[in-house]
Design a protein around this motif. Structure first.
Motif, PDB file in Angstrom:
ATOM      1  N   SER A 142       0.831  -1.204   0.000  1.00 51.14           N
ATOM      2  CA  SER A 142       0.000   0.000   0.000  1.00 51.14           C
ATOM      3  C   SER A 142       0.866   1.254   0.000  1.00 51.14           C
ATOM      4  O   SER A 142       0.413   2.334  -0.390  1.00 51.14           O
ATOM      5  CB  SER A 142      -0.945   0.000   1.208  1.00 51.14           C
ATOM      6  OG  SER A 142      -0.211  -0.051   2.419  1.00 51.14           O
ATOM      7  N   SER A 143       2.125   1.115   0.385  1.00 48.00           N
ATOM      8  CA  SER A 143       3.049   2.250   0.338  1.00 48.00           C
ATOM      9  C   SER A 143       3.323   2.711  -1.083  1.00 48.00           C
ATOM     10  O   SER A 143       3.848   3.812  -1.290  1.00 48.00           O
ATOM     11  CB  SER A 143       4.374   1.889   1.022  1.00 48.00           C
ATOM     12  OG  SER A 143       4.210   1.729   2.415  1.00 48.00           O
ATOM     13  N   ALA A 144       2.964   1.896  -2.073  1.00 41.95           N
ATOM     14  CA  ALA A 144       3.105   2.318  -3.466  1.00 41.95           C
ATOM     15  C   ALA A 144       2.276   3.564  -3.751  1.00 41.95           C
ATOM     16  O   ALA A 144       2.548   4.298  -4.704  1.00 41.95           O
ATOM     17  CB  ALA A 144       2.689   1.192  -4.404  1.00 41.95           C
ATOM     18  N   LEU A 145       1.279   3.800  -2.932  1.00 39.31           N
ATOM     19  CA  LEU A 145       0.419   4.976  -3.092  1.00 39.31           C
ATOM     20  C   LEU A 145       1.036   6.208  -2.452  1.00 39.31           C
ATOM     21  O   LEU A 145       0.475   7.300  -2.541  1.00 39.31           O
ATOM     22  CB  LEU A 145      -0.961   4.701  -2.471  1.00 39.31           C
ATOM     23  CG  LEU A 145      -1.694   3.491  -3.054  1.00 39.31           C
ATOM     24  CD1 LEU A 145      -2.967   3.205  -2.267  1.00 39.31           C
ATOM     25  CD2 LEU A 145      -2.004   3.707  -4.529  1.00 39.31           C
ATOM     26  N   GLY A 146       2.192   6.043  -1.810  1.00 38.60           N
ATOM     27  CA  GLY A 146       2.884   7.142  -1.147  1.00 38.60           C
ATOM     28  C   GLY A 146       2.847   6.988   0.357  1.00 38.60           C
ATOM     29  O   GLY A 146       1.806   6.670   0.932  1.00 38.60           O
ATOM     30  N   ASN A 147       3.992   7.182   1.004  1.00 41.53           N
ATOM     31  CA  ASN A 147       4.052   7.066   2.454  1.00 41.53           C
ATOM     32  C   ASN A 147       5.233   7.883   2.979  1.00 41.53           C
ATOM     33  O   ASN A 147       6.368   7.706   2.517  1.00 41.53           O
ATOM     34  CB  ASN A 147       4.206   5.599   2.874  1.00 41.53           C
ATOM     35  CG  ASN A 147       3.861   5.371   4.323  1.00 41.53           C
ATOM     36  OD1 ASN A 147       3.027   6.071   4.897  1.00 41.53           O
ATOM     37  ND2 ASN A 147       4.492   4.392   4.934  1.00 41.53           N
ATOM     38  N   ARG A 148       4.975   8.751   3.911  1.00 48.20           N
ATOM     39  CA  ARG A 148       5.990   9.640   4.459  1.00 48.20           C
ATOM     40  C   ARG A 148       7.186   8.849   4.974  1.00 48.20           C
ATOM     41  O   ARG A 148       7.035   7.860   5.699  1.00 48.20           O
ATOM     42  CB  ARG A 148       5.377  10.476   5.590  1.00 48.20           C
ATOM     43  CG  ARG A 148       6.360  11.419   6.291  1.00 48.20           C
ATOM     44  CD  ARG A 148       5.628  12.198   7.380  1.00 48.20           C
ATOM     45  NE  ARG A 148       6.540  12.945   8.222  1.00 48.20           N
ATOM     46  CZ  ARG A 148       7.020  14.165   7.939  1.00 48.20           C
ATOM     47  NH1 ARG A 148       6.632  14.760   6.821  1.00 48.20           N
ATOM     48  NH2 ARG A 148       7.857  14.774   8.745  1.00 48.20           N
ATOM     49  N   GLU A 196       9.192   1.980  15.308  1.00 49.33           N
ATOM     50  CA  GLU A 196      10.405   2.451  15.977  1.00 49.33           C
ATOM     51  C   GLU A 196      10.975   3.670  15.260  1.00 49.33           C
ATOM     52  O   GLU A 196      11.426   4.627  15.904  1.00 49.33           O
ATOM     53  CB  GLU A 196      11.433   1.319  16.011  1.00 49.33           C
ATOM     54  CG  GLU A 196      12.727   1.680  16.738  1.00 49.33           C
ATOM     55  CD  GLU A 196      13.695   0.519  16.815  1.00 49.33           C
ATOM     56  OE1 GLU A 196      14.867   0.752  17.173  1.00 49.33           O
ATOM     57  OE2 GLU A 196      13.296  -0.623  16.507  1.00 49.33           O
ATOM     58  N   ARG A 197      10.935   3.631  13.929  1.00 48.60           N
ATOM     59  CA  ARG A 197      11.489   4.744  13.155  1.00 48.60           C
ATOM     60  C   ARG A 197      10.769   6.048  13.437  1.00 48.60           C
ATOM     61  O   ARG A 197      11.393   7.115  13.555  1.00 48.60           O
ATOM     62  CB  ARG A 197      11.410   4.439  11.652  1.00 48.60           C
ATOM     63  CG  ARG A 197      11.772   5.615  10.753  1.00 48.60           C
ATOM     64  CD  ARG A 197      11.684   5.262   9.290  1.00 48.60           C
ATOM     65  NE  ARG A 197      10.350   4.923   8.837  1.00 48.60           N
ATOM     66  CZ  ARG A 197       9.439   5.826   8.484  1.00 48.60           C
ATOM     67  NH1 ARG A 197       9.692   7.115   8.549  1.00 48.60           N
ATOM     68  NH2 ARG A 197       8.236   5.438   8.064  1.00 48.60           N
ATOM     69  N   ILE A 198       9.445   5.985  13.541  1.00 48.40           N
ATOM     70  CA  ILE A 198       8.695   7.222  13.744  1.00 48.40           C
ATOM     71  C   ILE A 198       8.497   7.556  15.225  1.00 48.40           C
ATOM     72  O   ILE A 198       7.870   8.559  15.561  1.00 48.40           O
ATOM     73  CB  ILE A 198       7.325   7.173  13.029  1.00 48.40           C
ATOM     74  CG1 ILE A 198       6.432   6.068  13.610  1.00 48.40           C
ATOM     75  CG2 ILE A 198       7.522   6.972  11.533  1.00 48.40           C
ATOM     76  CD1 ILE A 198       5.039   6.021  12.994  1.00 48.40           C
ATOM     77  N   GLY A 199       9.043   6.708  16.093  1.00 51.96           N
ATOM     78  CA  GLY A 199       9.050   7.017  17.514  1.00 51.96           C
ATOM     79  C   GLY A 199       7.746   6.814  18.246  1.00 51.96           C
ATOM     80  O   GLY A 199       7.427   7.557  19.182  1.00 51.96           O
ATOM     81  N   VAL A 200       6.963   5.800  17.844  1.00 47.80           N
ATOM     82  CA  VAL A 200       5.722   5.498  18.554  1.00 47.80           C
ATOM     83  C   VAL A 200       5.754   4.049  19.024  1.00 47.80           C
ATOM     84  O   VAL A 200       6.475   3.216  18.466  1.00 47.80           O
ATOM     85  CB  VAL A 200       4.480   5.727  17.661  1.00 47.80           C
ATOM     86  CG1 VAL A 200       4.423   7.166  17.166  1.00 47.80           C
ATOM     87  CG2 VAL A 200       4.450   4.751  16.497  1.00 47.80           C
ATOM     88  N   LYS A 201       4.969   3.754  20.061  1.00 47.90           N
ATOM     89  CA  LYS A 201       4.864   2.381  20.534  1.00 47.90           C
ATOM     90  C   LYS A 201       4.110   1.554  19.500  1.00 47.90           C
ATOM     91  O   LYS A 201       3.093   1.990  18.957  1.00 47.90           O
ATOM     92  CB  LYS A 201       4.143   2.329  21.880  1.00 47.90           C
ATOM     93  CG  LYS A 201       4.918   2.974  23.025  1.00 47.90           C
ATOM     94  CD  LYS A 201       4.141   2.858  24.323  1.00 47.90           C
ATOM     95  CE  LYS A 201       4.908   3.483  25.490  1.00 47.90           C
ATOM     96  NZ  LYS A 201       4.141   3.390  26.758  1.00 47.90           N
ATOM     97  N   TYR A 202       4.604   0.340  19.268  1.00 49.16           N
ATOM     98  CA  TYR A 202       3.980  -0.500  18.249  1.00 49.16           C
ATOM     99  C   TYR A 202       2.515  -0.759  18.567  1.00 49.16           C
ATOM    100  O   TYR A 202       1.664  -0.715  17.670  1.00 49.16           O
ATOM    101  CB  TYR A 202       4.724  -1.829  18.115  1.00 49.16           C
ATOM    102  CG  TYR A 202       4.051  -2.773  17.144  1.00 49.16           C
ATOM    103  CD1 TYR A 202       4.111  -2.530  15.781  1.00 49.16           C
ATOM    104  CD2 TYR A 202       3.342  -3.881  17.589  1.00 49.16           C
ATOM    105  CE1 TYR A 202       3.482  -3.369  14.881  1.00 49.16           C
ATOM    106  CE2 TYR A 202       2.711  -4.731  16.692  1.00 49.16           C
ATOM    107  CZ  TYR A 202       2.779  -4.474  15.338  1.00 49.16           C
ATOM    108  OH  TYR A 202       2.142  -5.305  14.445  1.00 49.16           O
ATOM    109  N   GLU A 203       2.196  -1.033  19.835  1.00 53.35           N
ATOM    110  CA  GLU A 203       0.808  -1.325  20.193  1.00 53.35           C
ATOM    111  C   GLU A 203      -0.097  -0.120  19.944  1.00 53.35           C
ATOM    112  O   GLU A 203      -1.269  -0.275  19.575  1.00 53.35           O
ATOM    113  CB  GLU A 203       0.715  -1.781  21.650  1.00 53.35           C
ATOM    114  CG  GLU A 203       1.368  -3.133  21.910  1.00 53.35           C
ATOM    115  CD  GLU A 203       0.827  -4.240  21.012  1.00 53.35           C
ATOM    116  OE1 GLU A 203      -0.405  -4.250  20.779  1.00 53.35           O
ATOM    117  OE2 GLU A 203       1.617  -5.074  20.554  1.00 53.35           O
TER     118      GLU A 203
END
Length: 252
Positions: A142-148, A196-203
């Motif tokens: 789905s990232s083919a549609l663009g993702n920051r 982890e990359r964007i700095g948020v908890k996975y849950e």
């Protein structure tokens, strides 16, 4: 089901979507070559398949290396039989915002996703076209549609969609279909790495995604494996050149 098992190659199959796909195709009666960068990692999946009564072979291969790809496909053909199914799943992440992204980050992602799929498809199709039957499935996203933060990954996954449609046009007359599966949010090591990359908890990320997905859950690797199993099956011969978003709802 054909009288003898169709031979399938799944790349990046040591874990996640690749492992689930290899195991599902084995349950479909396929003899499966489990490819990953390290043969020892692939062997764990092979052991699970053989323990369940299936046939599988672990092969170490860097899909971006032409010589390694040719050797790997030759090994599969010699030890299992000519490959009739190819699932180009191998992938890596090198996420970053554009102004921070290095040329190496860009090249690594392109080499694995695009060059790797090209090399594997070129090597495998020689067997498929000779035998008049083949199935190629490329893993898009789905990232083919663009993702920051994913200029490289998004471009590669979009590129795979064009690659898929072109192979469908070129190989169709030889009895070979080519389709792409584009997963949405799937619980894998890659999605945890993104959190982890964007700095948020996975849950927290997972809960946010569940709330916005129409079916109200995130995907699991088996959801993708189930779709690949259909597209690589005997009954999917009139499905080719398609991009199937497996994302729990519609995506544009």
């Amino acid at each position: 089901m054909s009288p003898t098992p169709r031979v399938a190659i799944v790349t990046g199959a040591a874990r996640g979507i690749g492992a689930a796909t290899a195991e599902r195709l084995a349950r479909e009666g396929r003899a499966v070559a489990v490819l990953d960068l390290k043969e020892s990692d692939a062997q764990e999946v092979v052991d699970r398949i053989t323990a369940g009564g299936g046939t599988a072979l672990a092969v170490g291969c860097d899909v971006s290396d032409a010589d390694q790809v040719d050797a790997a496909v030759a090994t599969v053909a010699e030890r299992l039989g000519p490959p009739a199914i190819l699932v180009n799943n191998a992938g890596v992440l090198r996420d970053n915002l554009l102004f921070k992204m290095s040329a190496d980050d860009w090249d690594t992602v392109m080499n694995v996703h695009l060059r790797g799929s090209f090399l594997m498809s070129k090597a495998a199709q020689a067997h498929m076209t000779a035998n008049g039957w083949g199935r190629i499935v490329n893993l898009s996203s789905s990232s083919a549609l663009g993702n920051r933060g994913q200029a490289n990954y998004s471009a590669a996954k979009a590129g795979l969609q064009g690659f898929t449609k072109t192979l469908a046009i070129e190989l169709g007359k030889f009895g070979v279909t080519c389709n792409a599966v584009a997963p949405g949010f799937i619980e894998t090591a890659m999605t945890r790495a993104t959190a982890e990359r964007i700095g948020v908890k996975y849950e927290d990320m997972k809960a946010f995604k569940e709330a916005e997905i129409p079916v109200r859950r995130v995907g699991v690797p088996e959801d993708i494996a189930n779709t690949v199993a259909f597209l690589t099956g005997e009954d999917a011969g009139f499905v080719s050149g398609q991009v199937v978003y497996v994302a729990g709802g519609p995506l544009d």
